[in-house]
Design an enzyme around this catalytic site. Structure first.
Site, PDB file in Angstrom:
ATOM      1  N   ASP A 109      -8.186  46.634  23.458  1.00 14.45           N
ATOM      2  CA  ASP A 109      -8.448  45.356  22.854  1.00 14.45           C
ATOM      3  C   ASP A 109      -9.590  44.781  23.439  1.00 14.45           C
ATOM      4  O   ASP A 109     -10.270  45.240  24.521  1.00 14.45           O
ATOM      5  CB  ASP A 109      -7.222  44.587  22.908  1.00 14.45           C
TER       6      ASP A 109
ATOM      7  N   SER B 122      -2.048  43.196   4.863  1.00 11.84           N
ATOM      8  CA  SER B 122      -1.403  41.911   4.837  1.00 11.84           C
ATOM      9  C   SER B 122      -0.837  41.543   3.407  1.00 11.84           C
ATOM     10  O   SER B 122      -1.465  42.230   2.288  1.00 11.84           O
ATOM     11  CB  SER B 122      -2.432  40.848   5.268  1.00 11.84           C
TER      12      SER B 122
ATOM     13  N   TYR C 139     -10.623  37.889   3.917  1.00 12.56           N
ATOM     14  CA  TYR C 139      -9.686  38.405   4.952  1.00 12.56           C
ATOM     15  C   TYR C 139      -8.504  39.212   3.962  1.00 12.56           C
ATOM     16  O   TYR C 139      -8.634  40.507   4.415  1.00 12.56           O
ATOM     17  CB  TYR C 139      -8.774  37.400   5.673  1.00 12.56           C
TER      18      TYR C 139
ATOM     19  N   LYS D  59      -8.972  43.648   4.035  1.00  4.68           N
ATOM     20  CA  LYS D  59      -7.538  44.383   4.008  1.00  4.68           C
ATOM     21  C   LYS D  59      -7.240  45.243   2.838  1.00  4.68           C
ATOM     22  O   LYS D  59      -7.126  46.523   3.033  1.00  4.68           O
ATOM     23  CB  LYS D  59      -6.439  43.349   4.256  1.00  4.68           C
TER      24      LYS D  59
ATOM     25  N   LYS E 126      -0.339  30.398  13.681  1.00  9.44           N
ATOM     26  CA  LYS E 126       0.131  30.310  12.155  1.00  9.44           C
ATOM     27  C   LYS E 126       1.084  29.222  12.291  1.00  9.44           C
ATOM     28  O   LYS E 126       1.400  28.792  13.221  1.00  9.44           O
ATOM     29  CB  LYS E 126       0.549  31.702  11.902  1.00  9.44           C
TER      30      LYS E 126
ATOM     31  N   GLN F 193       4.484  23.905  -0.242  1.00 10.93           N
ATOM     32  CA  GLN F 193       4.133  25.419  -0.311  1.00 10.93           C
ATOM     33  C   GLN F 193       5.082  26.220   0.329  1.00 10.93           C
ATOM     34  O   GLN F 193       5.821  25.932   1.271  1.00 10.93           O
ATOM     35  CB  GLN F 193       2.753  25.558   0.271  1.00 10.93           C
ATOM     36  N   THR F 194       5.417  27.441  -0.257  1.00  7.69           N
ATOM     37  CA  THR F 194       6.327  28.235   0.300  1.00  7.69           C
ATOM     38  C   THR F 194       5.933  29.599   0.953  1.00  7.69           C
ATOM     39  O   THR F 194       4.753  29.989   0.254  1.00  7.69           O
ATOM     40  CB  THR F 194       7.294  28.676  -0.998  1.00  7.69           C
TER      41      THR F 194
END
Ligand code: NAD
Length: 348
Positions: free
Chosen positions: A36, A119, A150, A154, A193, A221-222
């Protein structure tokens, strides 16, 4: 599994999921190398070896995967909606370099298996316009129309994994995460997040006695949220499986962001006043369809949202308290707060 297969590389081992995964693999007897840009921030790594490397560079990817049998590829320049919706060029540039070089280095070093962490952000915008959205199946990815760079990055990396498998025989596995949360994750600074940000804001509300908690958007929003212990268990099971196509890894219980805030407030033991403010929200609704995950693994995430949030909130409240020190609750103040106190109770 041969001896070499017991030596693994975890890229992004200084990050949230990578750090937990290293611990999980060590407990199963693996020799683990972490790589990393940075060490894990809160607790020390359990890795046998930890290399500080910029994996955008080819020669560093080659060094990282030398002498191991398997690679868990988690390194990415990423964050929550606030970060993802404001750094398209940086994300596409950095993550493309990391993914391309990680896979090519794995092939060059004769790695047997490489698991790539994709993702739910790859799913098309047009299927996620309503809060009461149909759960997303793996085949829903095409025709492609991810919302952000993003998601595009992915998706391209998923294709790269598939082609490396078909053309070069490198065994690849592809996991599509749906909102992983838990202790030791980023909880402030702009990359956090929603679950961590809400835990922080509610811990602040508890410590200051000011019940107002900012929520981005109308709170309707869900999303579904998956606890970290289920995540690392699922990662390991998918790596060991024979299934090479992309697989969702998440919970399939959808809640609104307002409901998530209420659950955290109940755990914190306080009453909150939700203040809905403009902010990046991502797609309107998203949920995971776990049909294929169940078929392939005979398993799916099993830790409830309430249970996961309890551990996460407790940990974040501790971090907030340690960072801010003792704050005088509003109710106990007899005079105007000092400038210093105003800074400490600021919401972010
Ligand atoms: P994280 O940000 O905590 O960890 C990613 C790590 O990658 C960080 O420690 C970062 O320093 C490292 N990194 C970034 N650029 C690097 C570089 N050039 N060289 C070396 N290391 C670099 O994120 P996370 O939540 O642990 O996510 C892990 C993976 O899962 C990522 O690929 C992410 O895109 C994916 N993912 C996560 C979620 C989630 O809910 N957390 C959801 C979908 C996908």
């Amino acid at each position: 599994m041969d001896w070499n297969g017991k030596r693994v590389l975890v890229t992004g081992a200084g990050g949230f999921i990578g750090h937990h995964l290293v611990t999980f693999l060590k407990r199963r007897g693996y020799w683990v190398r972490g790589a990393d840009l940075k060490y894990p921030e809160v607790t020390a790594t359990d890795a046998d070896e930890f290399l500080l490397l910029d994996l955008r560079k080819w020669e560093n990817c080659l060094e990282a995967s030398r002498g191991v049998g398997e690679v868990y590829a988690l390194a990415a320049d990423m964050g929550g909606m606030g970060f993802i919706s404001n750094h398209h060029a940086q994300i596409l540039h950095n993550n493309s370099l990391i993914n391309i070089h990680t896979l090519e280095a794995a092939r060059t070093n004769g790695i047997k298996r490489c698991l790539y962490t994709s993702s739910a952000c790859i799913y098309p915008d047009y299927l996620q316009m309503n809060a009461n959205v149909a759960p997303l199946k793996e085949e829903n990815a095409y025709p492609a129309q991810p919302q952000d760079a993003y998601g595009w990055e992915k998706l391209i990396a998923e294709r790269l994994c598939m082609h490396y498998r078909e053309d070069y025989g490198l065994e690849t596995r592809i996991v599509r995460f749906h909102n992983i949360f838990g202790p030791l994750g980023t909880w402030d600074g702009g990359r956090e997040k929603a679950p961590a940000a809400l835990c922080r804001k509610i811990a602040m509300a508890k410590l200051t006695g000011d019940p107002e908690v900012e929520i981005w958007g109308d709170g309707q929003q869900t999303r579904s949220f998956c606890y970290i212990d289920d995540c690392v268990k699922g990662l390991y099971k998918i790596m060991r499986s024979d299934y090479a196509q992309p697989l969702n890894l998440g919970q399939d219980r959808m809640v609104t962001i307002d409901e998530l805030a209420d659950m955290i407030a109940e755990i914190a033991g306080i009453r909150i006043v939700k203040e809905h403010v403009p902010g990046p929200q991502g797609v309107r609704g998203r949920n995971s369809d776990n049909t294929r995950l169940r078929q392939v693994l005979g398993w799916e995430p099993e830790i409830s949202l309430e249970e996961g949030l309890r551990g996460t909130y407790a940990w974040i409240e501790k971090q907030v308290t340690a960072k801010l020190g003792k704050i005088v609750p509003l109710s106990a103040r007899s005079v105007q707060p000092s400038a210093e106190q105003m800074v400490s109770v600021r919401k972010g």
